[in-house]
Design a protein around this motif. Sequence first.
Motif, PDB file in Angstrom:
ATOM      1  N   SER A   3      19.307  19.214  51.721  1.00 23.89           N
ATOM      2  CA  SER A   3      18.123  18.762  52.456  1.00 23.89           C
ATOM      3  C   SER A   3      17.999  17.248  52.406  1.00 23.89           C
ATOM      4  O   SER A   3      17.624  16.607  53.397  1.00 23.89           O
ATOM      5  N   ARG A  32      16.315  26.115  54.564  1.00 19.57           N
ATOM      6  CA  ARG A  32      15.771  25.356  53.423  1.00 19.57           C
ATOM      7  C   ARG A  32      14.874  24.221  53.918  1.00 19.57           C
ATOM      8  O   ARG A  32      13.800  23.975  53.359  1.00 19.57           O
ATOM      9  N   SER A  70      10.745  23.671  53.340  1.00 20.90           N
ATOM     10  CA  SER A  70      10.161  22.441  52.794  1.00 20.90           C
ATOM     11  C   SER A  70       9.297  21.714  53.820  1.00 20.90           C
ATOM     12  O   SER A  70       8.788  20.628  53.543  1.00 20.90           O
TER      13      SER A  70
END
Length: 217
Positions: free
Chosen positions: A30, A120, A124
């Motif tokens: 990320s 992911r 987030s």
Amino acid sequence: MYLLDKDLVFPPVELASEEGLLAVGGDLSSERLLLAYRHGIFPWFGKGDPILWWSPDPRMVLFPEDLRVSSSMRKVLKRNSFEITFNRDFPAVIAQCASVSRKDQDDTWITREMKEAYIRLHESGFAVSVEVWQEDELAGGLYGIDLGHVFCGESMFSKVSNASKAGFITLVEKLKKENYKLVDCQVYTAHLASLGAREIPRNAFIRMLTGENRTSG
């Protein structure tokens, strides 16, 4: 071509090849993905290939105020043929984007590794999906990265005529109300051009992309 290692760093985008290829390697963490998008870089590679990072020049973008909606699409939207939601089912949207067949493309670039990385990012709060429903079935959708002032579009799919277009128009109208600078469409397609997107020099795109980040600290 720049070879990435474990360090979270990219070369200047001016070093990209004529086709826009900037670097190879690294990972899809990320942190690296967000660093890339914030500097006008995105990953795009096929199954079995190394991770390739791109920053094409010129850059295809849509300024929200330039959105063009045809009279026929206005009628589609007015009929409420679709229910359009945000972030209701990100995994389903990216899975459909990966599985849909596309002209002149034998295989998907949205590999399992890519899907996991963007899920992911969604968890987030950075990757956003738009779902287009018809009779409680997913008829189309799109996803991308939300940088707060720029939306970086990644992929869209449609199983019903006009579904993805309805989702895209709804998204852009929402971004316009929220004063977003632009939608990054990456590279030219006739479909995006018909909706008002156009090519601008990469350096102009980078200035608009990074200028807000500097002023916001």
